[in-house]
Design a protein around this motif. Structure first.
Motif, PDB file in Angstrom:
ATOM      1  N   ALA A 125       0.411   5.675   6.409  1.00 20.60           N
ATOM      2  CA  ALA A 125       0.947   6.812   5.858  1.00 20.60           C
ATOM      3  C   ALA A 125      -0.737   7.628   4.859  1.00 20.60           C
ATOM      4  O   ALA A 125      -1.502   6.369   5.384  1.00 20.60           O
ATOM      5  CB  ALA A 125       1.173   6.818   4.970  1.00 20.60           C
ATOM      6  N   THR A 126      -1.427   8.645   5.539  1.00 19.57           N
ATOM      7  CA  THR A 126      -2.956   8.485   4.697  1.00 19.57           C
ATOM      8  C   THR A 126      -2.918   8.202   3.826  1.00 19.57           C
ATOM      9  O   THR A 126      -3.959   7.574   3.467  1.00 19.57           O
ATOM     10  CB  THR A 126      -2.648  10.210   4.932  1.00 19.57           C
ATOM     11  OG1 THR A 126      -2.499  10.962   6.003  1.00 19.57           O
ATOM     12  CG2 THR A 126      -4.282  10.546   4.158  1.00 19.57           C
ATOM     13  N   SER A 127      -1.865   8.185   2.228  1.00 20.49           N
ATOM     14  CA  SER A 127      -2.329   7.910   1.275  1.00 20.49           C
ATOM     15  C   SER A 127      -2.611   6.092   1.439  1.00 20.49           C
ATOM     16  O   SER A 127      -2.536   5.854   0.384  1.00 20.49           O
ATOM     17  CB  SER A 127      -1.172   8.094   0.053  1.00 20.49           C
ATOM     18  OG  SER A 127       0.526   7.691   1.074  1.00 20.49           O
ATOM     19  N   PHE A 128      -1.833   5.337   2.704  1.00 19.42           N
ATOM     20  CA  PHE A 128      -2.776   4.102   2.586  1.00 19.42           C
ATOM     21  C   PHE A 128      -3.124   3.745   3.692  1.00 19.42           C
ATOM     22  O   PHE A 128      -3.879   2.023   3.924  1.00 19.42           O
ATOM     23  CB  PHE A 128      -1.334   3.125   2.926  1.00 19.42           C
ATOM     24  CG  PHE A 128      -0.200   3.279   1.737  1.00 19.42           C
ATOM     25  CD1 PHE A 128       0.061   2.199   0.669  1.00 19.42           C
ATOM     26  CD2 PHE A 128       0.609   4.139   1.636  1.00 19.42           C
ATOM     27  CE1 PHE A 128       1.126   2.097  -0.329  1.00 19.42           C
ATOM     28  CE2 PHE A 128       1.760   4.337   0.353  1.00 19.42           C
ATOM     29  CZ  PHE A 128       2.018   3.509  -0.176  1.00 19.42           C
ATOM     30  N   ARG A 129      -3.833   4.411   4.347  1.00 16.12           N
ATOM     31  CA  ARG A 129      -5.251   4.341   5.027  1.00 16.12           C
ATOM     32  C   ARG A 129      -5.851   3.683   5.202  1.00 16.12           C
ATOM     33  O   ARG A 129      -6.555   2.141   5.340  1.00 16.12           O
ATOM     34  CB  ARG A 129      -5.705   5.010   5.959  1.00 16.12           C
ATOM     35  CG  ARG A 129      -4.497   6.260   6.689  1.00 16.12           C
ATOM     36  CD  ARG A 129      -4.196   6.242   8.336  1.00 16.12           C
ATOM     37  NE  ARG A 129      -3.231   6.442   9.080  1.00 16.12           N
ATOM     38  CZ  ARG A 129      -3.399   7.746   9.210  1.00 16.12           C
ATOM     39  NH1 ARG A 129      -4.690   8.391   9.372  1.00 16.12           N
ATOM     40  NH2 ARG A 129      -2.355   8.448   9.846  1.00 16.12           N
ATOM     41  N   ARG A 130      -7.130   3.869   3.592  1.00 18.63           N
ATOM     42  CA  ARG A 130      -7.816   2.169   3.315  1.00 18.63           C
ATOM     43  C   ARG A 130      -7.133   1.258   2.907  1.00 18.63           C
ATOM     44  O   ARG A 130      -7.727   0.064   2.974  1.00 18.63           O
ATOM     45  CB  ARG A 130      -8.263   3.629   1.618  1.00 18.63           C
ATOM     46  CG  ARG A 130      -9.320   3.048   1.074  1.00 18.63           C
ATOM     47  CD  ARG A 130      -9.925   3.689  -0.662  1.00 18.63           C
ATOM     48  NE  ARG A 130     -11.377   2.960  -0.544  1.00 18.63           N
ATOM     49  CZ  ARG A 130     -10.787   1.643  -1.733  1.00 18.63           C
ATOM     50  NH1 ARG A 130      -9.666   1.459  -1.860  1.00 18.63           N
ATOM     51  NH2 ARG A 130     -12.137   0.637  -1.635  1.00 18.63           N
ATOM     52  N   ASP A 131      -5.717   1.421   1.562  1.00 20.89           N
ATOM     53  CA  ASP A 131      -5.620  -0.146   1.944  1.00 20.89           C
ATOM     54  C   ASP A 131      -4.944  -0.700   2.824  1.00 20.89           C
ATOM     55  O   ASP A 131      -5.733  -2.113   3.009  1.00 20.89           O
ATOM     56  CB  ASP A 131      -3.710   0.151   1.162  1.00 20.89           C
ATOM     57  CG  ASP A 131      -4.244   0.071  -0.282  1.00 20.89           C
ATOM     58  OD1 ASP A 131      -5.498   0.109  -1.028  1.00 20.89           O
ATOM     59  OD2 ASP A 131      -2.760   0.667  -0.852  1.00 20.89           O
ATOM     60  N   LEU A 132      -4.263  -0.454   3.619  1.00 21.90           N
ATOM     61  CA  LEU A 132      -4.162  -0.841   5.597  1.00 21.90           C
ATOM     62  C   LEU A 132      -5.927  -1.446   5.817  1.00 21.90           C
ATOM     63  O   LEU A 132      -5.739  -2.190   6.090  1.00 21.90           O
ATOM     64  CB  LEU A 132      -3.699  -0.010   6.513  1.00 21.90           C
ATOM     65  CG  LEU A 132      -2.143   0.171   5.750  1.00 21.90           C
ATOM     66  CD1 LEU A 132      -1.816   1.205   6.594  1.00 21.90           C
ATOM     67  CD2 LEU A 132      -1.236  -0.557   5.274  1.00 21.90           C
ATOM     68  N   GLU A 133      -6.098  -0.149   5.899  1.00 25.40           N
ATOM     69  CA  GLU A 133      -7.694  -1.562   6.616  1.00 25.40           C
ATOM     70  C   GLU A 133      -8.433  -2.422   6.066  1.00 25.40           C
ATOM     71  O   GLU A 133      -9.682  -2.706   6.340  1.00 25.40           O
ATOM     72  CB  GLU A 133      -9.395  -0.114   6.918  1.00 25.40           C
ATOM     73  CG  GLU A 133      -8.818   1.334   7.546  1.00 25.40           C
ATOM     74  CD  GLU A 133      -9.667   2.448   7.234  1.00 25.40           C
ATOM     75  OE1 GLU A 133     -10.374   2.796   6.574  1.00 25.40           O
ATOM     76  OE2 GLU A 133      -9.289   3.872   7.973  1.00 25.40           O
ATOM     77  N   LYS A 134      -8.586  -2.113   4.514  1.00 25.09           N
ATOM     78  CA  LYS A 134      -9.177  -3.209   3.420  1.00 25.09           C
ATOM     79  C   LYS A 134      -8.376  -4.446   3.556  1.00 25.09           C
ATOM     80  O   LYS A 134      -8.647  -5.399   3.891  1.00 25.09           O
ATOM     81  CB  LYS A 134      -8.565  -3.000   2.094  1.00 25.09           C
ATOM     82  CG  LYS A 134      -9.013  -3.972   1.116  1.00 25.09           C
ATOM     83  CD  LYS A 134     -10.537  -4.310   1.067  1.00 25.09           C
ATOM     84  CE  LYS A 134     -12.072  -3.430   0.964  1.00 25.09           C
ATOM     85  NZ  LYS A 134     -12.522  -3.211   0.519  1.00 25.09           N
TER      86      LYS A 134
END
Length: 506
Positions: free
Chosen positions: A263-272
């Motif tokens: 999800a776009t809203s989770f992209r940063r978390d997944l990258e982290k």
């Protein structure tokens, strides 16, 4: 008497299923959808009459950037006639149920919408009804709206006819005359959404497929039509069960068909999470003086055990290579996408929330985060040296494992842990409740076998006498960690290669 959702929705009712599926693709993409402006879809439900929804075919929940909510309630009709004719029961029922929706105690004025989704409708009547509703939304007061229909006003004959038909049916549903304010408010919240699914060359299925494709990993983009078929099937079958979807359930339902970007809203978390996993993996040395042993048989055994159990514990004596095996599995999983990897010595915080905050992760619910990880990457929780986790940090692991055990959306998740042979009893003190309900397999990591020892001896000839020496020596040296230590010590103790002249001059 309540009507069975199987009869009301009909699992084979194609158009209704397609309409619901279209909104499900917006849910998947965290995108906008027709009926409510400036908000993205966050939930889709079907056949909800038994749950207090007069317009029950498709219920769509929306949110804006500030979590401001709105709901769209739709009746779905393959074709519709807009008139007050006595024989026109469809439009009469839609007006009646729309009025009932407006009168609900939880209806949000100026946010929620209700109405009908149609396949075919007379174009002139469609334009007239949509114009009527748009004018109502543009008028701040009932008097301003009504002035459009006064002599010399802007309303043409076709719009006046539709308005009168709506008023007649509205008063019939209400059982009393309507005030100007009631008509204005009713029409201002009414929407007509037209879908193009029925004819050859219909435009909405390709639009939905393109939206799905944008949600898939590039290598899986070609599966977008297959995913659309899966989403339509989900919508139709759920209509017979009064089903509800949030994005987590939808993702879990289609993850077996294709890999998602997340999800776009989770992209940063997944990258982290990927950054954290790579960082932790880099801390695990996996060579003996630059020589890496593949130990592919252990990885193959790990794969086999993961198909038979939800937890695999990698056990062995100190220095046997347990952490290296975890590292190899982690690096292999990272090639696919994001993972969750924790390492005993690197934990911060006293629960998942504090750990997430300390690493710059969002405060999103852990279950939703794990759903996204599993769909975009590998649904496996990796823990290195679990038996060495300090007591204050143990709740971090407990939070994750509890979520995996208790959530039906995470029933495909696996757990891989490494620990010393003596560590399992220590684990039962704080993970016993979960270990009792999960099937566990054990993978023993022993000393290097003869083939692996020979590979190392070829690369490091000075270790050969130790690798193939007395049994007591082999037992130590054939553990990779100690082979590394002895390799370094041997190199330090070896005499420097100096010329005789230089040696005499010292």
């Amino acid at each position: 008497m309540a009507q069975s959702p199987e009869l009301a929705g009909g699992e084979g009712f194609t158009f209704e299923g397609d309409a619901a599926a279209f909104y499900l693709t917006a849910l998947l993409a965290e995108a906008y959808a027709p009926g409510v402006d400036d908000r993205i879809v966050v939930g889709v439900s079907v056949q909800q009459r038994d749950f207090g929804e007069p317009l029950d075919d498709v219920i769509v929940d929306f949110e804006d950037a500030t979590k401001g909510a709105a709901r769209l309630s739709l009746q779905v009709k393959r074709s519709l006639t807009i008139s007050k004719a006595d024989t026109n029961t469809d439009f009469r029922d839609i007006i009646r149920d729309s009025w009932a929706t407006l009168r609900k105690s939880d209806f949000r004025i100026n946010a929620d919408r209700y109405g009908v989704a149609v396949g075919t409708v007379a174009p002139a009547k469609e334009r007239a009804l949509k114009t009527l509703c748009d004018w109502a939304r543009e008028s701040l007061t009932a008097d301003h709206f009504d002035a459009r229909f006064a002599p010399g006003g802007s309303a043409g004959a076709s719009i006046k006819v539709v308005k009168e038909d709506v008023i007649v049916l509205l008063e019939e549903a209400k059982g009393a005359p309507c005030t100007l304010e009631e008509v204005h408010q009713f029409v201002a919240h009414f929407v007509l959404v037209q879908f193009d699914f029925l004819r050859e060359g219909a435009t909405d299925p390709p639009d939905a497929i393109n939206r799905i494709r944008d949600c898939l990993m590039p290598d899986d983009a070609a599966t977008a039509p297959l995913v659309w078929s899966r989403v339509v099937q989900l919508a139709r079958s759920s209509a017979g069960k009064s089903g509800q979807f949030d994005r987590a359930r939808l993702v879990r339902s289609i993850a077996s068909v294709a890999r998602l970007l997340g999800a776009t809203s989770f992209r940063r978390d997944l990258e982290k999470l990927m950054e954290i996993a790579k960082s932790y993996a880099s801390l695990i040395p996996d060579d003996v003086g630059g020589t890496r042993l593949d130990r592919t048989s252990l990885l193959e055994s790990l794969n086999a055990k993961l198909t038979a159990a939800r937890v695999v514990q990698i056990r062995g004596l100190p220095g046997s290579g347990k952490s290296v095996l975890v590292k190899r599995a982690v690096l292999r999983a990272l090639e696919r996408g994001p993972i969750l990897f924790l390492k005993a010595e690197q934990l911060e915080g006293t629960n998942w929330i504090s750990y997430a905050a300390s690493h710059g992760l969002s405060d999103a619910p852990l279950e939703r985060l794990l759903v996204e990880v599993g769909a975009a990457g590998t649904p496996t929780f990796f823990i290195d040296a679990i038996d060495r986790i300090e007591k204050e940090h143990q709740p971090i692991v407990v939070d994750v494992i509890r979520t995996i055990v208790e959530s039906p959306l995470l029933d495909h998740w696996r757990v891989i842990v490494s620990l010393r042979d003596t560590g399992i009893e220590v684990l039962r003190n704080w993970l016993g409740d979960f270990l009792d309900v999960l099937k566990i397999e054990t993978l023993g990591v022993d000393q290097l076998n003869n083939e692996e020892a020979e590979t190392l001896a070829i690369a490091k000839p000075h270790l050969r006498p130790l690798l193939f020496g007395a049994p007591q020596v082999r037992e130590i040296v054939r553990r990779p960690f100690f082979a590394k230590v002895l390799n370094q010590a041997t190199l330090l103790l070896r005499p420097s290669r100096r010329s005789p002249r230089n040696q005499r001059s010292i």
